[in-house]
Design a protein around this motif. Structure first.
Motif, short mmCIF file in Angstrom:
data_model
loop_
_atom_site.label_atom_id
_atom_site.label_comp_id
_atom_site.label_asym_id
_atom_site.label_seq_id
_atom_site.Cartn_x
_atom_site.Cartn_y
_atom_site.Cartn_z
N SER A 51 0.83 -1.21 0.00
CA SER A 51 0.00 0.00 0.00
C SER A 51 0.86 1.25 0.00
CB SER A 51 -0.92 0.03 1.22
OG SER A 51 -1.84 -1.02 1.17
N TYR A 90 0.91 4.29 -2.83
CA TYR A 90 0.74 5.71 -2.53
C TYR A 90 1.97 6.53 -2.90
CZ TYR A 90 -3.70 4.88 -0.27
OH TYR A 90 -5.01 4.55 -0.02
N GLU A 91 3.15 5.96 -2.67
CA GLU A 91 4.39 6.66 -3.03
C GLU A 91 4.43 6.91 -4.54
OE1 GLU A 91 8.16 7.35 -4.66
OE2 GLU A 91 7.25 5.36 -4.83
N ARG A 92 4.10 5.89 -5.33
CA ARG A 92 4.11 6.02 -6.78
C ARG A 92 3.07 7.04 -7.25
NH1 ARG A 92 7.41 4.21 -11.06
NH2 ARG A 92 8.10 2.76 -9.48
N LEU A 93 1.88 6.98 -6.65
CA LEU A 93 0.83 7.94 -7.00
C LEU A 93 1.26 9.37 -6.66
CD1 LEU A 93 -2.37 6.03 -5.86
CD2 LEU A 93 -1.90 6.83 -8.18
N GLU A 94 1.73 9.58 -5.45
CA GLU A 94 2.08 10.92 -4.99
C GLU A 94 3.28 11.53 -5.69
OE1 GLU A 94 2.55 10.64 -0.76
OE2 GLU A 94 0.44 10.12 -0.45
N ASN A 95 4.27 10.70 -6.00
CA ASN A 95 5.52 11.23 -6.53
C ASN A 95 5.69 11.13 -8.04
OD1 ASN A 95 6.40 11.94 -3.93
ND2 ASN A 95 7.07 9.86 -3.55
N THR A 96 4.89 10.30 -8.69
CA THR A 96 5.07 10.09 -10.13
C THR A 96 3.79 10.34 -10.92
OG1 THR A 96 6.76 8.41 -9.66
CG2 THR A 96 5.87 8.46 -11.89
N LEU A 106 0.38 11.23 -10.15
CA LEU A 106 -0.45 12.42 -10.00
C LEU A 106 0.25 13.70 -10.44
CD1 LEU A 106 -2.37 11.53 -6.72
CD2 LEU A 106 -3.20 11.44 -9.09
N PRO A 107 1.54 13.90 -10.11
CA PRO A 107 2.21 15.09 -10.64
C PRO A 107 2.23 15.11 -12.18
CG PRO A 107 3.49 14.21 -8.83
CD PRO A 107 2.40 13.21 -9.13
N TYR A 158 -1.45 15.97 -13.39
CA TYR A 158 -1.90 17.34 -13.16
C TYR A 158 -0.96 18.41 -13.70
CZ TYR A 158 -5.71 15.69 -10.24
OH TYR A 158 -6.85 15.10 -9.81
#
Length: 111
Positions: free
Chosen positions: A41, A45-51, A53-54, A57
């Motif tokens: 998990s 989240y790390e992949r989503l937040e750092n790769t 989603l940036p 957006y």
């Protein structure tokens, strides 16, 4: 596979078809396969937040390129028609065995 036809990149552990279909940052992203769910998990989240989603957006052109690569590579290769054809050749004509490892997909992208 339907998602790939619609340009949806994958985010998953490397198992099943994703072992062959994952070209990191081009058709999606792999996450480590941990024994502990909490670690897995955290990796998601790390992949989503750092790769992911940036990119989605703040780099829409890069995101669109990943979507196009997903359609071009995974959408066109990982489909029922190819799977059935490969199954028939491998099952009924083993002397003409067909296999398409991920490096061939990567090569197709660079051409």
């Amino acid at each position: 596979m339907k998602a790939a036809l619609n340009g949806v990149p994958s985010l998953s552990v490397l198992d099943g078809w994703w072992i062959e279909g994952c070209i990191e940052g081009m058709t999606g992203w792999a996450i480590p396969d941990f024994e502990e769910e909490a670690q897995e998990s955290a990796a998601i989240y790390e992949r989503l937040e750092n790769t992911i989603l940036p990119m989605y957006y703040h780099q829409p052109k890069s995101w669109q390129e990943v979507m196009r690569s997903t359609i071009a590579l995974n959408g066109s290769f990982f489909n029922t028609q190819r799977m059935l054809g490969q199954y028939v050749r491998n099952a009924y004509f083993p002397q003409k065995r067909v296999s398409h490892p991920a490096p061939q997909l990567e090569h197709a992208l660079t051409e």
